[in-house]
Design an enzyme around this catalytic site. Sequence first.
Site, PDB file in Angstrom:
ATOM      1  N   CYS A 140      40.040  46.421  46.899  1.00 16.37           N
ATOM      2  CA  CYS A 140      41.122  47.504  46.840  1.00 16.37           C
ATOM      3  C   CYS A 140      40.724  48.698  47.431  1.00 16.37           C
ATOM      4  O   CYS A 140      40.965  48.688  48.708  1.00 16.37           O
ATOM      5  CB  CYS A 140      41.316  47.585  45.289  1.00 16.37           C
ATOM      6  SG  CYS A 140      43.122  47.988  44.941  1.00 16.37           S
TER       7      CYS A 140
ATOM      8  N   HIS B  54      40.719  42.457  42.559  1.00 17.56           N
ATOM      9  CA  HIS B  54      39.612  42.985  41.886  1.00 17.56           C
ATOM     10  C   HIS B  54      39.020  41.813  40.990  1.00 17.56           C
ATOM     11  O   HIS B  54      39.034  41.724  39.906  1.00 17.56           O
ATOM     12  CB  HIS B  54      40.029  44.084  40.590  1.00 17.56           C
ATOM     13  CG  HIS B  54      40.505  44.925  41.126  1.00 17.56           C
ATOM     14  ND1 HIS B  54      39.719  46.314  41.198  1.00 17.56           N
ATOM     15  CD2 HIS B  54      41.671  45.831  41.418  1.00 17.56           C
ATOM     16  CE1 HIS B  54      40.316  47.304  41.712  1.00 17.56           C
ATOM     17  NE2 HIS B  54      41.713  46.790  41.800  1.00 17.56           N
TER      18      HIS B  54
ATOM     19  N   GLU C 295      35.910  41.718  40.089  1.00 17.57           N
ATOM     20  CA  GLU C 295      34.987  42.224  39.127  1.00 17.57           C
ATOM     21  C   GLU C 295      35.738  42.170  37.618  1.00 17.57           C
ATOM     22  O   GLU C 295      34.845  42.523  36.629  1.00 17.57           O
ATOM     23  CB  GLU C 295      34.431  43.555  39.397  1.00 17.57           C
ATOM     24  CG  GLU C 295      35.475  44.729  39.350  1.00 17.57           C
ATOM     25  CD  GLU C 295      36.453  44.816  40.452  1.00 17.57           C
ATOM     26  OE1 GLU C 295      36.537  43.860  41.481  1.00 17.57           O
ATOM     27  OE2 GLU C 295      36.957  45.806  40.363  1.00 17.57           O
TER      28      GLU C 295
HETATM   29  N1  GLN Z   1      46.318  52.515  45.339  1.00 19.04           N
HETATM   30  C1  GLN Z   1      44.698  52.830  45.463  1.00 19.04           C
HETATM   31  C2  GLN Z   1      44.468  53.574  46.739  1.00 19.04           C
HETATM   32  O1  GLN Z   1      45.192  53.798  47.376  1.00 19.04           O
HETATM   33  C3  GLN Z   1      43.988  51.575  45.376  1.00 19.04           C
HETATM   34  C4  GLN Z   1      44.079  50.744  43.963  1.00 19.04           C
HETATM   35  C5  GLN Z   1      42.679  50.300  43.474  1.00 19.04           C
HETATM   36  O2  GLN Z   1      41.836  50.328  43.790  1.00 19.04           O
HETATM   37  N2  GLN Z   1      42.861  49.729  42.425  1.00 19.04           N
HETATM   38  O3  GLN Z   1      43.354  54.042  46.942  1.00 19.04           O
END
Ligand code: GLN
Length: 216
Positions: free
Chosen positions: A92, A195, A197
Amino acid sequence: MVTAASTADSSAAQPLIGVLALQGDVREHQKVLSACGARTRRVRTAGDLADIDALVIPGGESTTMSKLAVDFGVIEPLRTARAAGLPMYGSCAGMIMLADRLEGGRPDQQTIGGIDMVVRRNAFGRQIDSFEADIAMDQLDGPPVKAVFIRAPWVDSVGPGVDVLGRVESDPEHAGPAGRIVAVRQGSLLATSFHPELTGDHRIHEYFVAMVRDAG
Ligand code: GLN
């Protein structure tokens, strides 16, 4: 007696994997990595990078992570380690940190880079803050991965050296994400928009730990 050979064997069997601990869900990644047979270390400074076999960059907020990486003086050492071939897995916000190019980033946002891709920040979040989907991944045994996306990015496009490992399948109710790239690998770098995890399915981390063992 511990010989050089047995030390090398045990570090291959139980690689030491750093988790970038500036911000984000660090503990969850450490737990899953331990369950996969790796040792872990929280990484905040350049010194913490010494001797690690690989690095995980967790989810969180990439603009904050970027700012802290600059403030802690660790952004350049991270780029150097990546360029030297240290395997890295970004989830992410971590995927954003591994992108060579961003859409929707802040003008001053820095990344480690390394994966030849354009990542669009908050791509799912414009329509839906949180989204779940089954992602078929040929590299993993068993059923599709149940992926959890939280204000997640997706990958707009990749260069020729990047392997696409997973895409969101077509879904008439969610036309926006359908077909979008959400898991990629380029050499020793792995990234997912979602994610793993958080779901109890350890296959992505197992895949990464196997990459690290192969690299070792
Ligand atoms: N929206 C977040 C960003 O731009 C990422 C979201 C996340 O890691 N769950 O960093």
